[in-house]
Design a protein around this motif. Structure first.
Motif, PDB file in Angstrom:
ATOM      1  N   SER A   1      68.820  48.947 -31.189  1.00 56.73           N
ATOM      2  CA  SER A   1      67.511  49.578 -31.320  1.00 56.73           C
ATOM      3  C   SER A   1      66.768  49.582 -29.984  1.00 56.73           C
ATOM      4  N   GLU A   2      66.124  50.697 -29.701  1.00 58.02           N
ATOM      5  CA  GLU A   2      65.330  50.826 -28.481  1.00 58.02           C
ATOM      6  C   GLU A   2      63.849  50.605 -28.743  1.00 58.02           C
ATOM      7  N   SER A   3      63.528  50.083 -29.918  1.00 59.08           N
ATOM      8  CA  SER A   3      62.122  49.872 -30.243  1.00 59.08           C
ATOM      9  C   SER A   3      61.506  48.830 -29.318  1.00 59.08           C
ATOM     10  N   ALA A   4      60.208  48.942 -29.143  1.00 54.82           N
ATOM     11  CA  ALA A   4      59.499  47.997 -28.277  1.00 54.82           C
ATOM     12  C   ALA A   4      59.627  46.579 -28.822  1.00 54.82           C
TER      13      ALA A   4
ATOM     14  N   LYS B   1      70.962  43.114 -27.825  1.00 51.01           N
ATOM     15  CA  LYS B   1      71.502  43.255 -29.171  1.00 51.01           C
ATOM     16  C   LYS B   1      70.333  43.483 -30.125  1.00 51.01           C
ATOM     17  N   ASN B   2      70.644  43.760 -31.372  1.00 48.13           N
ATOM     18  CA  ASN B   2      69.593  43.842 -32.393  1.00 48.13           C
ATOM     19  C   ASN B   2      69.218  42.417 -32.787  1.00 48.13           C
ATOM     20  N   ILE B   3      67.962  42.078 -32.617  1.00 54.63           N
ATOM     21  CA  ILE B   3      67.517  40.705 -32.804  1.00 54.63           C
ATOM     22  C   ILE B   3      67.023  40.479 -34.227  1.00 54.63           C
ATOM     23  N   ILE B   4      67.636  39.503 -34.890  1.00 56.10           N
ATOM     24  CA  ILE B   4      67.248  39.065 -36.231  1.00 56.10           C
ATOM     25  C   ILE B   4      66.537  37.728 -36.100  1.00 56.10           C
TER      26      ILE B   4
ATOM     27  N   GLY C   1      51.744  39.986 -41.660  1.00 53.44           N
ATOM     28  CA  GLY C   1      52.783  41.005 -41.522  1.00 53.44           C
ATOM     29  C   GLY C   1      53.951  40.593 -40.651  1.00 53.44           C
ATOM     30  N   ASN C   2      53.992  39.345 -40.212  1.00 53.83           N
ATOM     31  CA  ASN C   2      55.086  38.877 -39.358  1.00 53.83           C
ATOM     32  C   ASN C   2      56.125  38.103 -40.157  1.00 53.83           C
ATOM     33  N   MET C   3      56.590  38.718 -41.212  1.00 53.50           N
ATOM     34  CA  MET C   3      57.621  38.117 -42.051  1.00 53.50           C
ATOM     35  C   MET C   3      58.942  38.106 -41.276  1.00 53.50           C
ATOM     36  N   PRO C   4      59.627  36.947 -41.171  1.00 55.03           N
ATOM     37  CA  PRO C   4      60.916  36.921 -40.474  1.00 55.03           C
ATOM     38  C   PRO C   4      61.971  37.686 -41.260  1.00 55.03           C
ATOM     39  N   ASP C   5      63.028  38.097 -40.581  1.00 51.25           N
ATOM     40  CA  ASP C   5      64.122  38.797 -41.263  1.00 51.25           C
ATOM     41  C   ASP C   5      64.784  37.892 -42.298  1.00 51.25           C
ATOM     42  N   ILE C   6      64.982  36.631 -41.934  1.00 46.70           N
ATOM     43  CA  ILE C   6      65.568  35.646 -42.841  1.00 46.70           C
ATOM     44  C   ILE C   6      64.599  34.466 -42.916  1.00 46.70           C
ATOM     45  N   LEU C   7      64.247  34.072 -44.131  1.00 42.58           N
ATOM     46  CA  LEU C   7      63.330  32.948 -44.321  1.00 42.58           C
ATOM     47  C   LEU C   7      64.060  31.836 -45.056  1.00 42.58           C
ATOM     48  N   ILE C   8      64.065  30.641 -44.459  1.00 45.83           N
ATOM     49  CA  ILE C   8      64.604  29.463 -45.120  1.00 45.83           C
ATOM     50  C   ILE C   8      63.506  28.898 -46.013  1.00 45.83           C
ATOM     51  N   LEU C   9      63.756  28.874 -47.299  1.00 46.66           N
ATOM     52  CA  LEU C   9      62.746  28.447 -48.270  1.00 46.66           C
ATOM     53  C   LEU C   9      62.894  26.956 -48.537  1.00 46.66           C
ATOM     54  N   SER C  10      61.950  26.184 -48.065  1.00 53.43           N
ATOM     55  CA  SER C  10      61.969  24.742 -48.253  1.00 53.43           C
ATOM     56  C   SER C  10      61.214  24.367 -49.523  1.00 53.43           C
ATOM     57  N   TYR C  11      61.455  23.135 -49.987  1.00 54.75           N
ATOM     58  CA  TYR C  11      60.767  22.628 -51.159  1.00 54.75           C
ATOM     59  C   TYR C  11      59.258  22.595 -50.886  1.00 54.75           C
TER      60      TYR C  11
ATOM     61  N   ASN D   1      67.451  24.223 -50.413  1.00 58.49           N
ATOM     62  CA  ASN D   1      67.774  25.114 -49.308  1.00 58.49           C
ATOM     63  C   ASN D   1      68.107  26.494 -49.852  1.00 58.49           C
ATOM     64  N   ARG D   2      67.145  27.387 -49.747  1.00 57.49           N
ATOM     65  CA  ARG D   2      67.317  28.750 -50.213  1.00 57.49           C
ATOM     66  C   ARG D   2      67.041  29.706 -49.052  1.00 57.49           C
ATOM     67  N   MET D   3      67.712  30.834 -49.074  1.00 56.03           N
ATOM     68  CA  MET D   3      67.571  31.806 -47.998  1.00 56.03           C
ATOM     69  C   MET D   3      67.234  33.173 -48.570  1.00 56.03           C
ATOM     70  N   ALA D   4      66.186  33.765 -48.053  1.00 52.18           N
ATOM     71  CA  ALA D   4      65.754  35.084 -48.512  1.00 52.18           C
ATOM     72  C   ALA D   4      65.729  36.051 -47.334  1.00 52.18           C
ATOM     73  N   ILE D   5      65.910  37.345 -47.638  1.00 48.40           N
ATOM     74  CA  ILE D   5      65.861  38.399 -46.624  1.00 48.40           C
ATOM     75  C   ILE D   5      64.596  39.216 -46.839  1.00 48.40           C
ATOM     76  N   SER D   6      63.900  39.493 -45.777  1.00 49.63           N
ATOM     77  CA  SER D   6      62.682  40.287 -45.864  1.00 49.63           C
ATOM     78  C   SER D   6      62.995  41.695 -46.364  1.00 49.63           C
ATOM     79  N   SER D   7      62.214  42.145 -47.324  1.00 51.41           N
ATOM     80  CA  SER D   7      62.406  43.504 -47.842  1.00 51.41           C
ATOM     81  C   SER D   7      62.041  44.549 -46.792  1.00 51.41           C
ATOM     82  N   LYS D   8      61.317  44.149 -45.744  1.00 47.05           N
ATOM     83  CA  LYS D   8      60.900  45.072 -44.692  1.00 47.05           C
ATOM     84  C   LYS D   8      61.766  44.963 -43.437  1.00 47.05           C
ATOM     85  N   SER D   9      62.802  44.151 -43.494  1.00 45.89           N
ATOM     86  CA  SER D   9      63.630  43.945 -42.306  1.00 45.89           C
ATOM     87  C   SER D   9      64.318  45.239 -41.877  1.00 45.89           C
ATOM     88  N   GLU D  10      64.375  45.440 -40.573  1.00 39.52           N
ATOM     89  CA  GLU D  10      65.076  46.594 -40.012  1.00 39.52           C
ATOM     90  C   GLU D  10      66.584  46.358 -40.022  1.00 39.52           C
ATOM     91  N   TYR D  11      66.988  45.069 -40.168  1.00 44.31           N
ATOM     92  CA  TYR D  11      68.399  44.717 -40.044  1.00 44.31           C
ATOM     93  C   TYR D  11      68.885  43.957 -41.284  1.00 44.31           C
TER      94      TYR D  11
END
Length: 857
Positions: A51-54, A444-447, A502-512, A716-726
């Motif tokens: 991606s060439e995005s800023a 590279k495409n950064i996640i 609005g700064n949701m990470p692409d992958i979020l580690i969900l802690s207790y 230890n749960r892992m979720a993907i942002s619904s708004k992620s570009e990747y």
């Protein structure tokens, strides 16, 4: 029973491959073409266009910061040794000198070798000389014939031969001497004779010789007479491996009032070595190049010895010490130490936030100090509020959480060692690390992967992913960085603020403790079901169905939890075996039948209620529907049961001598009836079923209207942002945790995959074992019952079936909502104390909880 020994296996080939993979990951692009699917999400990693995005350009700049590449030292001359470590390192004019220790386990023999090794600037080994070779066999350590010492391994790769050197410089070991202080503790029974001889604190001296501290110990009992003798010494070699002398240590005798032990050995810039003692004080004993012993010197402020973290020496020979300035172990301080007169230099306090991150500091090359945390290497200058990272482990593709044996080479490179565990085998890696200019690293495409704390397991998996991905690179954001000594929740607050902003990470580690339900209700997470269904490598039917259903919200899967544990209660089959489920009526019946027993021991009213809410709280609160149901179902019955069967508080004499004396047998003797436990492994249940309950254990759970026996707990749960570009790249990272490669390595938790779950269950029917040089050695399970240890059998098929059926019967996850729990714990005391009726309290809880849900969900 033979004791199990943990063995770390060194694999040079794989270690070198890891370095090659790291170099490629930092400098390559291209690969296989990706595949598509009906959902339109790219699932397989390949040459996806960068991606060439800023935003991606900015993320790439951050990902390229603090990157070092590793040049591993070539340890191929030591192939066959299971644990290879560099214990001392020194920079030469055109090479690097080091002392290498090697450990090898051959059947019942353990070999310990120490080498002097010289490496070229390219990391290749130029020369290696054996300094010491010792063998431990049958619990005793013997020194091999003196001719075995001083073996030169020049050109070992080409010839494979060794050449013995002259014995003219060999000196016999000094006679064993009494250490001069009493040996405390009980004398072991029975005759034995244990002899040990070991070396440590190796130093490559400024005078061109090699030194080490040695200790020869005899520990024996014969005809009721106990003898403990220890001979301590300094040994010197030349760089051809010839032992020059062994100088005995007799100057610092301990007594009833003082006790000293060797802490370190430093090279003296004027020749010889300085031996450092700690204990009742800090002392130094110097040895000249010819072995002459100098005068013993002691530091005046003896009380400092107990508060010293470490002493280190820089390349010029200067010695430094890190210590706590006061008796409360606060105010970490760094200072120089002049060993000539045992005087401390100017004390330099270390900022408390920096001291909170690390306790071990080393003199820097272009900064006052250098230290390591689990995230990377940092520089620090006295007076600064914080350290400055100069090496990021994840960005550098280094699979570790700490560095040791740090030696600065120049302002762009350093030597260090690190430990790496790949889930099956451990590696000790020694390397030269050199700074990489960001301009040399391709985009590279950064996640972004973020969480309240990024564990070693996640960070090493990120490194592995980054090394092998052609198109994506994961960067880690650890919100624990925001935590301070004064505010341990600052990271959670910042994460919530970032997500709201609005700064949701692409992958979020969900802690207790995270507000996962709130995140789901706001539509922040991708539906994982669609990704699993479209991925040709993943079959949704391969995973425990009822547990996967428990993870779902409104029938949709929003995160992956690769493993879980089980919360439940166990009771005797003869007492609880006749019940089809376990209701409140059943519980009352048992309580009446055993009036002198504790139905649920160790609980008072509030603690039992809190445990019940963890088990069944989500029956009363549905955040997805925005409804509370405390006025319905069995919540009222739960309060009445807690009030009738538990004390307000446990009495002061509850935990008395009888409690502890009968703790292991109280369930066998029906003094207590239901035992709270977690299922982490089937083997754990052997002790519970066949030890605690004498072979009669079965799962019962808490009384409930739906008769469920247990709940699943996930941390230890892992979720993907619904708004992620990747999303495709993020999924290619997450799905690894569903593969056999990962699922089969899970220990102390229940794997989610059916095939791994079956192995988990079958392990309970086997005897415990350890591996001895590749051989499986079984031993018996034991249980301490009262004053004796008894042998117990592994699980039967019936018991394993009980574990399986209980897990397959789980309908929900454990529940936690701090705010609603606080409402309940604030209101129920009025009922427990008789101030209000149960109906009044239930109504108040329902109203308050509903208002909270309406305002926040």
């Amino acid at each position: 029973m033979k004791r199990s020994k943990a063995v770390m296996v060194f694999k040079k080939g794989l270690a070198m491959a890891l370095v090659a993979a790291m170099t490629l990951s930092l400098a390559s692009c291209g690969g296989k073409k990706n595949g598509g699917n009906s959902s339109g999400v790219v699932l397989d990693d390949g040459p996806v266009e960068v991606s060439e995005s800023a935003e991606n350009k900015q993320n790439n700049q951050e990902a390229k910061q603090n990157v070092y590449k590793a040049l591993e030292l070539d340890m191929s001359a030591f192939d066959g040794a299971e644990n290879v470590n560099v214990v001392s390192f020194k920079k030469g004019d055109d090479s690097y000198e080091s002392i290498v220790s090697c450990y090898t386990n051959n059947e019942d023999t353990f070999t310990y070798d120490y080498y002097y090794a010289v490496f070229g600037k390219d990391g290749s080994m130029k020369d290696s000389v054996l300094l010491s070779h010792k063998v431990e066999e049958g619990g005793e350590v013997g020194i091999l014939e003196e001719g075995a010492e001083g073996v030169i391994l020049d050109d070992v790769e080409e010839t494979g031969e060794v050449e013995e050197v002259s014995e003219e410089n060999e000196v016999e070991t000094e006679d064993v001497i009494d250490p001069g202080y009493p040996i405390e503790g009980e004398v072991p029974e029975g005759d034995y004779n244990y002899e040990s001889d070991y070396l440590s604190y190796f130093v490559i001296g400024f005078d061109g010789y090699i030194y080490a501290y040695g200790s020869h110990t005899i520990d024996k009992s014969e005809n009721g007479e106990y003898t403990y003798l220890r001979d301590e010494y300094i040994v010197q070699w030349d760089k051809e491996g010839n032992e020059i002398f062994r100088a005995p240590l007799t100057e610092l005798a301990s007594n009833d009032e003082e006790y000293y032990y060797v802490n370190n050995l430093f090279g003296n810039p004027e020749g010889g070595v300085d031996l450092i003692y700690f204990g009742s004080g800090i002392a130094c004993l110097s040895f000249a190049t010819d072995g002459t012993v100098g005068e013993l010197k002691k530091m005046e402020n003896a009380d400092l010895a107990s508060r010293v973290n470490n002493m280190v020496q820089d390349a010029k020979g200067n010695v430094f010490m890190t210590y706590y300035a006061d008796e409360n172990w606060e105010n970490l301080t760094f200072t120089s130490v002049d060993l000539k007169d045992m005087k401390m230099g100017t004390p330099n306090p270390i900022n408390k936030e920096v001291a909170w991150e690390s306790s071990y500091f080393y003199p820097g090359y272009d900064s006052d100090l250098i230290y390591s945390t689990y995230k990377g290497m940092f520089k620090y200058n006295f007076g600064d509020e914080d350290g400055t990272m100069f090496m990021n482990y994840v960005n550098s593709d280094i699979p570790t959480s700490s560095m040791n044996n740090f030696v600065a080479i120049d302002d762009k490179s350093f030597f260090a060692s690190y430990y790496y565990w790949d889930g099956n085998v451990s590696y000790d890696v020694s390397a030269i690390f050199t700074y990489v200019d960001p301009a040399e690293i391709p985009d590279k495409n950064i996640i972004t992967l973020a969480g309240l704390y990024i564990s070693y397991d996640y960070s090493t998996r990120v490194v592995d992913f980054n090394r092998n991905s052609d198109s994506y690179r994961i960067v880690v954001k650890d919100y624990s960085d925001y935590n301070t000594e004064d505010d341990y929740e600052a990271g959670q607050k910042q994460l919530n603020n970032d997500i709201i902003g609005g700064n949701m990470p692409d992958i979020l580690i969900l802690s207790y403790g995270m507000p996962v339900d709130s995140y789901v209700s706001k539509g922040l997470f991708m539906n994982i079901d669609s990704l699993m269904e479209d991925d040709p490598d993943i079959n949704p039917d391969d995973y425990i169905p009822n547990i996967m259903d428990a993870f779902r919200v409104d029938g949709k899967l929003y995160y992956i939890a690769p493993y879980f544990d089980v919360r439940t209660f166990v009771g005797k089959k003869s007492i609880f075996g006749g019940y089809d489920g376990f209701s409140f009526e059943n519980a009352k019946e048992v309580a009446e039948k055993y009036p002198d027993a504790y139905l649920y021991p160790d609980f008072d009213k509030q603690s039992f209620l809190s445990t019940a809410l963890e088990f069944y709280g989500n029956q009363y609160v549905d955040l997805n529907e925005g409804k509370c149901n405390f006025g319905e179902g069995d919540f009222k019955e739960l309060l009445e049961f807690a009030n009738a069967n538990f004390p307000e508080t446990l009495s002061d004499d509850y935990y008395n001598d009888d409690y502890f004396n009968n703790y292991e047998t109280r369930f066998m003797n029906d003094n207590a009836l239901l035992y709270q436990t977690n299922i982490y492994s089937a083997q754990d249940m052997v002790s519970t079923f066949n030890g605690t309950f004498g072979g009669e254990g079965m799962f019962v759970g808490l009384p409930s209207s739906d008769h469920s026996k247990a709940v699943a707990a996930v941390y230890n749960r892992m979720a993907i942002s619904s708004k992620s570009e990747y999303i495709g790249g993020a999924w290619s990272f997450l799905k690894y945790y569903l593969t056999d490669e990962y699922q089969d390595t899970i220990q102390y938790d229940v794997p989610i995959k059916e095939s791994s779950f079956r192995k988990f269950l079958d392990a309970g029917k086997e005897k415990p074992f350890y591996m001895d040089n590749g051989k499986k050695v079984e031993y018996d399970y034991t249980y301490w019952a009262g004053d004796k240890s008894v042998t117990i059998d592994p699980l039967t098929d019936e018991q394993v079936a009980d574990i399986e059926n209980t897990i397959r019967g789980i309908k929900r996850l454990n529940w936690s909502n701090e705010n609603i729990t606080n409402i309940i714990t604030e209101e129920v005391p009025a009922y427990f104390s008789g101030q209000k009726s149960v109906d009044d309290v239930v109504n108040i809880i329902q109203n308050r909880a509903q208002i909270y849900v309406d305002e926040n969900y």
